[in-house]
Enzyme design. Structure first.
Site, PDB file in Angstrom:
ATOM      1  N   ARG A  11       0.831  -1.343   0.040  1.00  0.00           N
ATOM      2  CA  ARG A  11       0.045   0.012  -0.115  1.00  0.00           C
ATOM      3  C   ARG A  11       0.871   1.212  -0.018  1.00  0.00           C
ATOM      4  NH1 ARG A  11      -5.220  -0.274   1.993  1.00  0.00           N
ATOM      5  NH2 ARG A  11      -4.777   1.871   3.657  1.00  0.00           N
ATOM      6  N   ARG A  33       9.860   5.553  -3.232  1.00  0.00           N
ATOM      7  CA  ARG A  33      10.289   6.289  -4.417  1.00  0.00           C
ATOM      8  C   ARG A  33      11.644   6.874  -4.188  1.00  0.00           C
ATOM      9  NH1 ARG A  33       5.992   9.838  -2.385  1.00  0.00           N
ATOM     10  NH2 ARG A  33       4.229   9.309  -3.246  1.00  0.00           N
ATOM     11  N   ARG A  55      -9.009  -6.389  13.496  1.00  0.00           N
ATOM     12  CA  ARG A  55      -8.501  -5.801  14.327  1.00  0.00           C
ATOM     13  C   ARG A  55      -9.334  -4.546  14.775  1.00  0.00           C
ATOM     14  NH1 ARG A  55      -4.305  -7.848  16.921  1.00  0.00           N
ATOM     15  NH2 ARG A  55      -3.234  -5.988  17.006  1.00  0.00           N
ATOM     16  N   ARG A  66      -0.104   5.204  16.417  1.00  0.00           N
ATOM     17  CA  ARG A  66       0.299   6.466  15.959  1.00  0.00           C
ATOM     18  C   ARG A  66      -0.407   7.648  16.709  1.00  0.00           C
ATOM     19  NH1 ARG A  66      -2.746   5.405   9.983  1.00  0.00           N
ATOM     20  NH2 ARG A  66      -4.755   4.575  11.040  1.00  0.00           N
ATOM     21  N   GLU A 103      -3.516   5.891  19.003  1.00  0.00           N
ATOM     22  CA  GLU A 103      -4.286   4.930  18.544  1.00  0.00           C
ATOM     23  C   GLU A 103      -3.602   3.603  18.662  1.00  0.00           C
ATOM     24  OE1 GLU A 103      -5.391   5.790  14.425  1.00  0.00           O
ATOM     25  OE2 GLU A 103      -5.356   3.662  13.753  1.00  0.00           O
ATOM     26  N   TYR A 107     -10.167  -4.875   2.726  1.00  0.00           N
ATOM     27  CA  TYR A 107      -9.360  -3.551   3.218  1.00  0.00           C
ATOM     28  C   TYR A 107      -9.373  -2.452   2.192  1.00  0.00           C
ATOM     29  CZ  TYR A 107      -5.118  -1.478   5.496  1.00  0.00           C
ATOM     30  OH  TYR A 107      -4.126  -0.802   6.195  1.00  0.00           O
ATOM     31  N   ASP A 146     -10.227   1.069   0.664  1.00  0.00           N
ATOM     32  CA  ASP A 146     -10.176   2.474   1.017  1.00  0.00           C
ATOM     33  C   ASP A 146     -11.364   3.184   0.584  1.00  0.00           C
ATOM     34  OD1 ASP A 146      -7.391   2.874   2.251  1.00  0.00           O
ATOM     35  OD2 ASP A 146      -6.373   2.887   0.296  1.00  0.00           O
TER      36      ASP A 146
HETATM   37  P1  FAD Z   1     -18.124   1.388   7.688  1.00  0.00           P
HETATM   38  O1  FAD Z   1     -17.538   2.850   7.842  1.00  0.00           O
HETATM   39  O2  FAD Z   1     -17.583   0.407   8.884  1.00  0.00           O
HETATM   40  O3  FAD Z   1     -19.821   1.558   8.012  1.00  0.00           O
HETATM   41  C1  FAD Z   1     -20.563   0.506   8.374  1.00  0.00           C
HETATM   42  C2  FAD Z   1     -21.663   1.108   9.069  1.00  0.00           C
HETATM   43  O4  FAD Z   1     -22.511  -0.142   9.588  1.00  0.00           O
HETATM   44  C3  FAD Z   1     -21.187   1.396  10.721  1.00  0.00           C
HETATM   45  O5  FAD Z   1     -21.589   2.840  10.763  1.00  0.00           O
HETATM   46  C4  FAD Z   1     -21.485   0.429  11.361  1.00  0.00           C
HETATM   47  O6  FAD Z   1     -22.152   0.894  12.866  1.00  0.00           O
HETATM   48  C5  FAD Z   1     -22.858  -0.018  10.646  1.00  0.00           C
HETATM   49  N1  FAD Z   1     -23.337  -1.632  11.309  1.00  0.00           N
HETATM   50  C6  FAD Z   1     -22.816  -2.523  11.512  1.00  0.00           C
HETATM   51  N2  FAD Z   1     -23.553  -3.643  11.771  1.00  0.00           N
HETATM   52  C7  FAD Z   1     -24.859  -3.062  11.738  1.00  0.00           C
HETATM   53  C8  FAD Z   1     -26.054  -3.589  11.984  1.00  0.00           C
HETATM   54  N3  FAD Z   1     -26.207  -4.804  12.356  1.00  0.00           N
HETATM   55  N4  FAD Z   1     -26.932  -2.659  12.132  1.00  0.00           N
HETATM   56  C9  FAD Z   1     -27.046  -1.578  11.522  1.00  0.00           C
HETATM   57  N5  FAD Z   1     -25.812  -1.028  11.248  1.00  0.00           N
HETATM   58  C10 FAD Z   1     -24.593  -1.747  11.375  1.00  0.00           C
HETATM   59  N6  FAD Z   1      -9.661   5.247   3.831  1.00  0.00           N
HETATM   60  C11 FAD Z   1      -9.006   6.213   2.999  1.00  0.00           C
HETATM   61  O7  FAD Z   1      -9.367   6.200   1.953  1.00  0.00           O
HETATM   62  N7  FAD Z   1      -8.271   6.934   3.449  1.00  0.00           N
HETATM   63  C12 FAD Z   1      -7.840   7.194   4.666  1.00  0.00           C
HETATM   64  O8  FAD Z   1      -6.931   7.873   5.167  1.00  0.00           O
HETATM   65  C13 FAD Z   1      -8.349   6.120   5.656  1.00  0.00           C
HETATM   66  N8  FAD Z   1      -7.923   5.887   6.997  1.00  0.00           N
HETATM   67  C14 FAD Z   1      -8.540   4.984   7.728  1.00  0.00           C
HETATM   68  C15 FAD Z   1      -8.275   4.933   8.999  1.00  0.00           C
HETATM   69  C16 FAD Z   1      -8.753   3.819  10.098  1.00  0.00           C
HETATM   70  C17 FAD Z   1      -8.311   3.788  11.227  1.00  0.00           C
HETATM   71  C18 FAD Z   1      -9.705   3.028   9.316  1.00  0.00           C
HETATM   72  C19 FAD Z   1     -10.329   1.965  10.286  1.00  0.00           C
HETATM   73  C20 FAD Z   1     -10.019   3.039   8.018  1.00  0.00           C
HETATM   74  C21 FAD Z   1      -9.455   3.857   7.260  1.00  0.00           C
HETATM   75  N9  FAD Z   1      -9.912   4.181   5.859  1.00  0.00           N
HETATM   76  C22 FAD Z   1      -9.414   4.985   4.959  1.00  0.00           C
HETATM   77  C23 FAD Z   1     -10.799   3.372   5.222  1.00  0.00           C
HETATM   78  C24 FAD Z   1     -12.403   3.746   5.309  1.00  0.00           C
HETATM   79  O9  FAD Z   1     -12.709   4.198   6.899  1.00  0.00           O
HETATM   80  C25 FAD Z   1     -13.507   2.822   4.679  1.00  0.00           C
HETATM   81  O10 FAD Z   1     -13.116   2.735   3.364  1.00  0.00           O
HETATM   82  C26 FAD Z   1     -14.854   3.258   4.626  1.00  0.00           C
HETATM   83  O11 FAD Z   1     -15.179   4.013   5.992  1.00  0.00           O
HETATM   84  C27 FAD Z   1     -15.562   2.128   4.666  1.00  0.00           C
HETATM   85  O12 FAD Z   1     -17.021   2.522   4.470  1.00  0.00           O
HETATM   86  P2  FAD Z   1     -18.175   1.367   5.018  1.00  0.00           P
HETATM   87  O13 FAD Z   1     -19.530   1.746   4.742  1.00  0.00           O
HETATM   88  O14 FAD Z   1     -17.791   0.122   4.162  1.00  0.00           O
HETATM   89  O15 FAD Z   1     -17.935   0.947   6.434  1.00  0.00           O
HETATM   90  N1  UDP Z   2       3.429   0.482   7.687  1.00  0.00           N
HETATM   91  C1  UDP Z   2       4.503   0.654   8.440  1.00  0.00           C
HETATM   92  N2  UDP Z   2       5.185   1.443   9.002  1.00  0.00           N
HETATM   93  C2  UDP Z   2       4.623   2.673   9.146  1.00  0.00           C
HETATM   94  C3  UDP Z   2       3.251   3.068   8.361  1.00  0.00           C
HETATM   95  C4  UDP Z   2       2.647   1.714   7.603  1.00  0.00           C
HETATM   96  O1  UDP Z   2       5.162  -0.483   8.625  1.00  0.00           O
HETATM   97  O2  UDP Z   2       5.135   3.620   9.531  1.00  0.00           O
HETATM   98  C5  UDP Z   2       2.793  -0.607   7.491  1.00  0.00           C
HETATM   99  C6  UDP Z   2       1.689  -1.470   8.215  1.00  0.00           C
HETATM  100  O3  UDP Z   2       1.855  -2.927   8.053  1.00  0.00           O
HETATM  101  C7  UDP Z   2       0.430  -0.806   7.936  1.00  0.00           C
HETATM  102  C8  UDP Z   2       0.616  -0.803   6.217  1.00  0.00           C
HETATM  103  O4  UDP Z   2       2.166  -0.294   6.085  1.00  0.00           O
HETATM  104  O5  UDP Z   2      -0.639  -1.587   8.291  1.00  0.00           O
HETATM  105  C9  UDP Z   2      -0.248   0.170   5.748  1.00  0.00           C
HETATM  106  O6  UDP Z   2      -0.196   1.265   6.152  1.00  0.00           O
HETATM  107  P1  UDP Z   2      -1.239   2.362   5.966  1.00  0.00           P
HETATM  108  O7  UDP Z   2      -0.831   3.804   6.461  1.00  0.00           O
HETATM  109  O8  UDP Z   2      -1.877   2.454   4.373  1.00  0.00           O
HETATM  110  O9  UDP Z   2      -2.438   1.893   6.932  1.00  0.00           O
HETATM  111  P2  UDP Z   2      -3.866   2.245   7.370  1.00  0.00           P
HETATM  112  O10 UDP Z   2      -3.816   3.931   7.389  1.00  0.00           O
HETATM  113  O11 UDP Z   2      -4.831   1.705   6.424  1.00  0.00           O
HETATM  114  O12 UDP Z   2      -3.889   1.890   8.807  1.00  0.00           O
END
Ligand code: FAD
Ligand code: UDP
Length: 367
Positions: free
Chosen positions: A170, A174, A247, A279, A300, A349, A351
């Site tokens: 991911r 560079r 996780r 982080r 986190e 997984y 985005d």
């Molecule tokens: P979710 O956001 O999980 O929505 C699912 C919803 O369903 C939730 O609100 C949940 O409460 C609800 N639900 C579950 N079960 C039920 C039920 N039985 N009844 C009613 N409701 C229910 N993506 C990026 O592009 N850039 C980023 O920088 C980025 N950073 C991230 C950092 C973290 C820590 C995490 C965890 C994810 C990150 N993502 C990022 C990914 C991004 O969060 C997801 O791609 C996106 O939010 C997924 O949307 P979703 O609707 O599939 O899931």
């Molecule tokens: N990663 C790492 N060191 C860092 C940042 C990321 O080893 O400082 C690895 C780690 O395994 C992580 C993966 O790269 O799960 C993907 O990173 P990303 O920032 O895409 O993770 P997310 O934002 O989805 O948690």
């Protein structure tokens, strides 16, 4: 009576709800949490947009996704340039000439490549079979040891040698002095926060928060012909084939009044294995030049998901992927009127941009 019930008001559910309504379908969205937005939910704390469920940076190479999301919000010009703190030493991320220079004192791309080649040869890896081998062959052992191993093992709770290689791919590698974390044509943070996007998508649509579809399935099932389920697919089937692994995260948020600038960057990764968190986020820096007084930070912590926790990341290794495949088959056979979608429904997984594309694909299919 509705045409569709959508369980989950995250990005996947909200895009579908919006698209269905545009085509004059009647939709009810039910959401288990007390608020809409799923994991992209942001809230205003002391005048700062805080990402409640981890740092979210919107990035995409897709013109279609960019045009789509811009119907609902404007974006700033934030570029993600996280840094790594390894036992007090600061390194630039992703892996770029800045990182190689700090690690080895090399100046040119040729020197950096020679160093990585040397470490790759010493390791004897030719065909990387897991995250550890993939990382060493991409950036060498020194970077693996200081910037990848500790962070990854905290984040995933498994040795790097047991994790799939795609996770590390991911991140860009560079050989230029460019510390943009993403290779994306478009990138930014929504000007009014993420929740506003979901509010705009769901405008005019009936939404019930604090409603768990599975707990209230008996009453809800009869209300619509079709269901779109965006929660965990294994939970939907009562874990009858076994439990998929996820996780979970714990977020520790602090409002600081005694400083306006705590860490000088939006995201600092702690890549050693001793610091218990992965982080630390300083939310105001998602809006460069933000001069709000005080600041808000979030640390986190990652751990293995157990029933009752929020599942944030699917663990897409071979064992879980094949169990998911069994659930997918079961869903196709037993519930043809239920569409499973999003990060949890498809156990992927994803985005945000991938979720939008997938939701648009699904809406085109069903309409
Ligand atoms: P979710 O956001 O999980 O929505 C699912 C919803 O369903 C939730 O609100 C949940 O409460 C609800 N639900 C579950 N079960 C039920 C039920 N039985 N009844 C009613 N409701 C229910 N993506 C990026 O592009 N850039 C980023 O920088 C980025 N950073 C991230 C950092 C973290 C820590 C995490 C965890 C994810 C990150 N993502 C990022 C990914 C991004 O969060 C997801 O791609 C996106 O939010 C997924 O949307 P979703 O609707 O599939 O899931
Ligand atoms: N990663 C790492 N060191 C860092 C940042 C990321 O080893 O400082 C690895 C780690 O395994 C992580 C993966 O790269 O799960 C993907 O990173 P990303 O920032 O895409 O993770 P997310 O934002 O989805 O948690």
């Amino acid at each position: 009576m509705y045409d569709y019930i959508i369980a989950g008001s995250g990005l996947f559910g909200a895009v579908l709800a919006h698209e269905l309504r545009q085509k004059h379908k009647s939709v009810l969205v039910v959401e288990k949490r007390r608020h809409i937005g799923g994991n992209i939910y942001s809230e205003n704390i002391t005048g700062i947009h805080v990402h409640r469920y981890g740092p979210h940076i919107f990035h995409t190479n897709s013109q279609k996704v960019w045009d789509y999301i811009n119907q609902f919000t404007g974006f700033n010009r934030f570029t993600n340039t996280p840094i790594a703190n390894y036992n007090g030493e600061i390194y630039s991320l992703p892996f770029s000439m800045y990182t190689f220079n700090k690690m080895w004192g090399v100046i040119t791309p040729e020197q950096a490549k020679a160093k990585i080649d040397e470490q790759r040869r010493e390791s004897g890896i030719t065909e990387p079979r897991n995250l550890e081998e993939q990382a060493i062959s991409l950036v060498g052992r020194d970077i693996y040891e200081r910037l990848i191993k500790g962070y990854t093992e905290k984040q995933w709770g498994r040795p790097c040698s047991e994790l799939p290689a795609f996770i590390i791919k991911r991140l860009p590698v560079r050989f230029t002095y460019d510390s943009n974390y993403f290779n994306a044509l478009y990138q930014g943070i929504p000007l009014d926060g993420y929740t506003k996007i979901i509010e705009n998508m769901l405008e005019g649509i009936e939404v019930k928060t604090g409603c768990d579809y599975l707990a209230e399935r008996g009453q809800l099932e009869g209300l619509a012909d079709k269901v779109i389920f965006t929660g965990q697919i294994d939970e939907y089937f009562g874990y009858s084939l076994g439990t998929l692994e996820y996780r979970t995260l714990r977020f520790e948020t602090e409002v600081l009044q005694d400083t306006d600038n705590f860490q000088g960057n939006a995201i600092v990764n702690y890549t050693d294995s001793i610091t218990p968190y992965t982080r630390c986020i300083e939310h105001k820096h998602f809006y460069p030049g933000n001069d709000t007084l005080g600041t808000v930070i979030t640390r986190e912590y990652s751990s293995e998901w157990q029933s009752g926790d929020e599942p944030y990341y699917p663990v897409n290794d071979a064992k879980n992927n094949s169990l998911y495949e069994e659930y997918r088959k079961m869903a196709a056979e037993k519930c043809p009127d239920v569409i499973f979608g999003g990060r949890l429904g498809e156990y992927k997984y994803y985005d945000m941009d991938q979720v939008i594309l997938r939701a648009l694909e699904v809406s085109a299919q069903i309409l």
